[in-house]
Scaffold this motif. Structure first.
Motif, PDB file in Angstrom:
ATOM      1  N   LEU A   1     -27.237  35.297  53.771  1.00 50.64           N
ATOM      2  CA  LEU A   1     -28.521  35.918  54.782  1.00 50.64           C
ATOM      3  C   LEU A   1     -29.341  37.123  53.408  1.00 50.64           C
ATOM      4  O   LEU A   1     -30.607  37.048  54.468  1.00 50.64           O
ATOM      5  CB  LEU A   1     -27.995  36.793  55.591  1.00 50.64           C
ATOM      6  CG  LEU A   1     -26.966  36.586  56.702  1.00 50.64           C
ATOM      7  CD1 LEU A   1     -26.106  37.166  57.972  1.00 50.64           C
ATOM      8  CD2 LEU A   1     -27.681  34.557  57.471  1.00 50.64           C
ATOM      9  N   ARG A   2     -29.062  38.053  52.799  1.00 49.82           N
ATOM     10  CA  ARG A   2     -30.022  38.306  52.898  1.00 49.82           C
ATOM     11  C   ARG A   2     -30.569  37.950  51.431  1.00 49.82           C
ATOM     12  O   ARG A   2     -31.881  38.035  51.210  1.00 49.82           O
ATOM     13  CB  ARG A   2     -29.412  39.251  51.130  1.00 49.82           C
ATOM     14  CG  ARG A   2     -28.318  40.440  52.059  1.00 49.82           C
ATOM     15  CD  ARG A   2     -27.750  41.800  51.262  1.00 49.82           C
ATOM     16  NE  ARG A   2     -28.766  42.010  50.364  1.00 49.82           N
ATOM     17  CZ  ARG A   2     -28.240  42.769  48.740  1.00 49.82           C
ATOM     18  NH1 ARG A   2     -26.673  42.356  48.699  1.00 49.82           N
ATOM     19  NH2 ARG A   2     -28.767  43.632  48.431  1.00 49.82           N
TER      20      ARG A   2
ATOM     21  N   ILE B   1     -32.651  38.999  54.633  1.00 45.14           N
ATOM     22  CA  ILE B   1     -32.528  39.507  55.911  1.00 45.14           C
ATOM     23  C   ILE B   1     -31.868  40.977  55.130  1.00 45.14           C
ATOM     24  O   ILE B   1     -31.001  41.372  54.448  1.00 45.14           O
ATOM     25  CB  ILE B   1     -31.838  39.017  56.533  1.00 45.14           C
ATOM     26  CG1 ILE B   1     -32.600  37.801  57.681  1.00 45.14           C
ATOM     27  CG2 ILE B   1     -31.300  39.775  57.500  1.00 45.14           C
ATOM     28  CD1 ILE B   1     -31.202  36.756  57.568  1.00 45.14           C
ATOM     29  N   ALA B   2     -32.643  42.204  54.960  1.00 46.40           N
ATOM     30  CA  ALA B   2     -31.856  43.385  54.496  1.00 46.40           C
ATOM     31  C   ALA B   2     -30.319  43.285  55.289  1.00 46.40           C
ATOM     32  O   ALA B   2     -30.098  43.220  56.095  1.00 46.40           O
ATOM     33  CB  ALA B   2     -32.599  44.458  55.648  1.00 46.40           C
ATOM     34  N   GLU B   3     -30.329  43.832  53.637  1.00 45.92           N
ATOM     35  CA  GLU B   3     -28.661  43.881  53.522  1.00 45.92           C
ATOM     36  C   GLU B   3     -28.119  44.990  55.381  1.00 45.92           C
ATOM     37  O   GLU B   3     -26.604  44.647  55.744  1.00 45.92           O
ATOM     38  CB  GLU B   3     -27.806  45.369  52.355  1.00 45.92           C
ATOM     39  CG  GLU B   3     -26.634  44.586  52.700  1.00 45.92           C
ATOM     40  CD  GLU B   3     -25.978  45.598  51.232  1.00 45.92           C
ATOM     41  OE1 GLU B   3     -26.646  46.127  50.705  1.00 45.92           O
ATOM     42  OE2 GLU B   3     -24.591  45.725  50.695  1.00 45.92           O
TER      43      GLU B   3
ATOM     44  N   GLU C   1     -28.656  44.779  58.365  1.00 37.48           N
ATOM     45  CA  GLU C   1     -29.442  43.450  59.555  1.00 37.48           C
ATOM     46  C   GLU C   1     -28.486  42.699  59.116  1.00 37.48           C
ATOM     47  O   GLU C   1     -27.754  41.963  60.218  1.00 37.48           O
ATOM     48  CB  GLU C   1     -30.910  43.401  59.143  1.00 37.48           C
ATOM     49  CG  GLU C   1     -31.126  42.704  60.112  1.00 37.48           C
ATOM     50  CD  GLU C   1     -32.806  42.146  60.451  1.00 37.48           C
ATOM     51  OE1 GLU C   1     -33.732  42.479  59.235  1.00 37.48           O
ATOM     52  OE2 GLU C   1     -32.691  41.445  60.988  1.00 37.48           O
TER      53      GLU C   1
END
Ligand code: ADP
Ligand code: MG
Lengths: 410, 255
Positions: free
Chosen positions: A371-372, A376-378, A380
């Motif tokens: 995801l990161r 996407i910020a950790e 989130e």
């Protein structure tokens, strides 16, 4: 604490039947459970109660100076059509809907009615200290008798913004073949309050109740709830409860599958942060052959939160060809978080299919990285994965509007 | 071709679990260029891609990596992505419970937020995704599933390519993008990758055989062994490698 509780118990009431109910509660209530009480070994509710919460039990709605409840100001309106009922600081807002095929009255009216009163207090209080306490105090609640299919969900809102205690008693009856969705939404602000709820639920032959609960009480609150559910032949009780609010909370579901082909789905999820204590306790009693139960429970504990899951499946002798399944999975997101899990299978019949399992782990690093790596910020990304994890317990909710209530985790 | 550098790796030394895998590695990639790194299994190609994207667990012991003028190794995983780095993973992980579309929306909006753009509204987002998905032979049923869950190897690579097409990275690293693909899928995925290359971006293809290079023509081919590049050439080097086999080729190169 005990003294305050005993001293404040109502000794008389304008309605003799209600006074009689209170007396039953007084007689059954001995003490608050403590660590020596087996069912509360891990769950110190008493330690979370404060004098400020107990000193005042609701008498009249504190918002009712002009005879109206103004608590609507606090409520988020639902994004879908529903029959809504509102409790504010333990007081029922008496603007009842007319619902085709449903009889609705307040607890105070129900105790007076011969037909309704026979559904009240139909279980053994001795085993439930908090339910006994509820019985000693309860003067508010809803009696809802459903005799056909309801076109929209019935939604019960509970809102608190005052330091006090509320003992709500609801009775929900589904008559033969009836079908309904009942949603309970609990919310509150900073106030320190003690909310003690008992739901008595009766599901007649071939009736279906879908019972959903969002426990999002205020962060200083203590929440204790018992749903006592009796299911007759071919009846179905499907439930899901998400607990994420309160300082200390226990949601207990006790289901009695009393006749053949009675079925229960008792799913739950919990998300504890900070120093929250969140307890999910279930007890499914298979009293008859050919009964079926399933439980999917997912939990997340972070910071210094304490999660408790106690799940029992009890299969009585003669309850052959019965199936009972239970699976609990938890994520522990911090070293300071605590998890106590006590599954129990008590099987006294042959020819049954039963299983239970419990796992505990952390978020999957590869999933988080994936995801990161897409930007996407950790934080989130962690939220997305937590939600996905919890979602397994409510993914099957057919009603998309209701499912969305649980989707909005934050 | 311009000479504006996108990625410059200087004397990179890195490893995992106490094992040094990348040793004194150097590579420069400019705008518009397509580079291929070829090397035997276990050489450390995936490790390189993970070190560049910032996967936790890898230690960088020495060296410098400049990406679009920024010190890449100082950036978080998500910032590297939002700066324009994209890795098509060799083994994309399956994430049950996370719907692909919602994941994609998070990713697109994260990048927009990083760049100071407004979030996409739902209809604009849907339109964008549908258009790109169609080009890659991804049907709406596939879009409805959870991230990578239950997809075949080829389908996963299509979904990776879709993400790449939507995020429009300035450097895409493709780690064995061709593994598990049949010819049709290989064509579609290659087309998607070629479409991205508008002269302002660059590609780094990581592969251990040259099938993919039939479809995506590299400007440079590097042979990777013993932790670094031992030889650089044009696309004919890939053919030479294929003909000789890695073992012989490396032996010769090292003499
Ligand atoms: N997490 C890890 N722990 C220990 N060794 C690893 C780990 N990841 C990779 N390696 C080792 O590093 C070497 C390079 O692996 P990898 O980068 O996957 O090679 P390639 O992609 O070129 O096939 C291999 O010897 C592999 O076993
Ligand atoms: Mg590899």
């Amino acid at each position: 604490m005990l003294k305050i509780l005993l001293d404040h118990m109502p000794l008389e009431d304008d309605i003799p039947a209600l006074a009689a109910l209170h007396q039953k509660g007084r007689l059954a209530f001995k003490a608050l459970p403590d660590k020596k009480t087996e069912a509360y070994k891990y769950t110190d509710i008493q330690g979370a109660l404060t004098v400020a919460m107990l000193e005042r039990a609701k008498k009249t709605c504190i918002h009712a100076d002009d005879g109206m409840c103004h608590c609507h100001a606090h409520e988020k309106s639902l994004p879908f059509e529903a029959y809504e009922f509102h409790f504010c600081n333990g007081c029922l807002h008496k603007h009842f809907h007319f619902i085709e095929g449903v009889e609705v009255m307040s607890l105070r009216d129900a105790v007076k009615e011969h037909e309704a009163s026979r559904y009240i207090n139909k279980f053994d209080l001795e085993n439930y200290a908090f339910a006994a306490l509820n019985t000693a105090y309860a003067d508010e609640g809803l009696f809802i008798k459903i005799s056909q299919n309801i076109d929209r969900p019935i939604v019960l809102f509970y809102h608190h913004d005052t330091n006090l205690m509320s003992h709500i008693r609801n009775i929900i009856v589904l008559e033969k073949g009836a079908k309904a969705e009942v949603v309970e939404i609990y919310q509150g602000d900073e106030a320190a309050y003690f909310h003690n709820i008992v739901n008595e639920i009766f599901i007649s032959k071939d009736a279906l109740l879908r019972h959903y609960k969002l426990q999002n009480e205020g962060k200083s609150a203590v929440h204790v709830a018992l749903s006592n559910v009796q299911v007759k032949e071919g009846g179905v009780y499907e439930s899901f409860c998400l607990q994420k609010g309160a300082n200390a909370a226990r949601n207990e579901t006790h289901v009695f599958l009393k006749e053949q082909n009675a079925r229960a789905l008792v799913n739950a999820a919990y998300f504890g942060t900070k120093k929250q204590l969140i307890d999910t306790t279930t007890d499914i009693e298979h009293l008859s052959p050919l009964t079926n139960s399933n439980q999917i429970v997912r939990g997340v504990v972070s910071d210094k939160a304490h999660g408790v899951f106690q799940g029992k499946i009890h299969i009585f002798p003669h309850a052959v060809q019965t199936e009972g399944y239970q699976i609990h999975k938890a994520l522990m997101l911090s070293d300071d978080a605590l998890l106590d899990v006590k599954p129990a299978l008590e099987i006294f019949a042959d020819d049954v299919k039963c299983s239970h399992g419990s796992t505990c782990g952390d978020l999957n690093e590869d999933e988080l990285f994936y995801l990161r790596s897409r930007g996407i910020a950790e934080d989130e990304a962690r939220q997305i994965l937590i939600k996905a994890f919890l979602c397994a317990a409510f993914d099957d909710i057919e009603n998309q509007d209701i499912k969305n209530l649980f989707d909005a985790l934050k | 071709m311009t000479n504006k550098p996108i990625l410059e790796i200087k004397n990179l030394c890195a490893g995992v679990a106490g094992k040094e895998i990348i040793k004194n590695f150097n590579l420069s990639i400019n705008e518009g260029e397509v580079h291929a790194i070829m090397g035997p299994n276990g050489a450390g190609k995936s490790t390189l891609s993970h070190v560049l994207t910032g996967k936790p667990g890898y230690d960088v012991r020495a060296g410098q990596v400049v990406f679009n003028g920024k010190n890449l190794l100082d950036l978080s995983v998500e910032d590297r992505a939002n700066e324009g780095l994209f890795l098509i993973m060799q083994y994309p992980v399956e994430i049950s419970g996370v719907p692909f579309m919602s994941f994609l929306k998070h990713a697109l909006n994260a990048k927009r937020k990083y760049l100071g753009d407004k979030e996409l509204d739902a209809p604009a987002f849907m339109k964008l995704v549908r258009e790109e998905a169609q080009k890659l032979g991804i049907n709406s049923d596939m879009l409805k599933r959870a991230v990578n869950v239950g997809f075949s190897g080829g389908e996963k690579k299509r979904m990776e390519t879709l993400q790449m097409a939507l995020l429009r990275p300035s450097l895409a690293i493709l780690d064995e993008a061709d593994s598990g693909l049949d010819i049709d899928a290989l064509k579609v995925v290659s087309q998607g990758i070629n479409d991205l290359n508008d002269g302002k971006r660059a590609l780094l293809l990581i592969t251990h055989h040259q099938d993919l290079l039939e479809y995506i023509k590299p400007d440079f081919v590097h042979v990777f062994a013993d932790g670094h590049i031992i030889k650089t050439g044009d696309k004919n080097l890939a053919l030479e490698l294929e003909a000789k086999g890695y073992a012989d080729f490396i032996k010769e190169a090292q003499c």
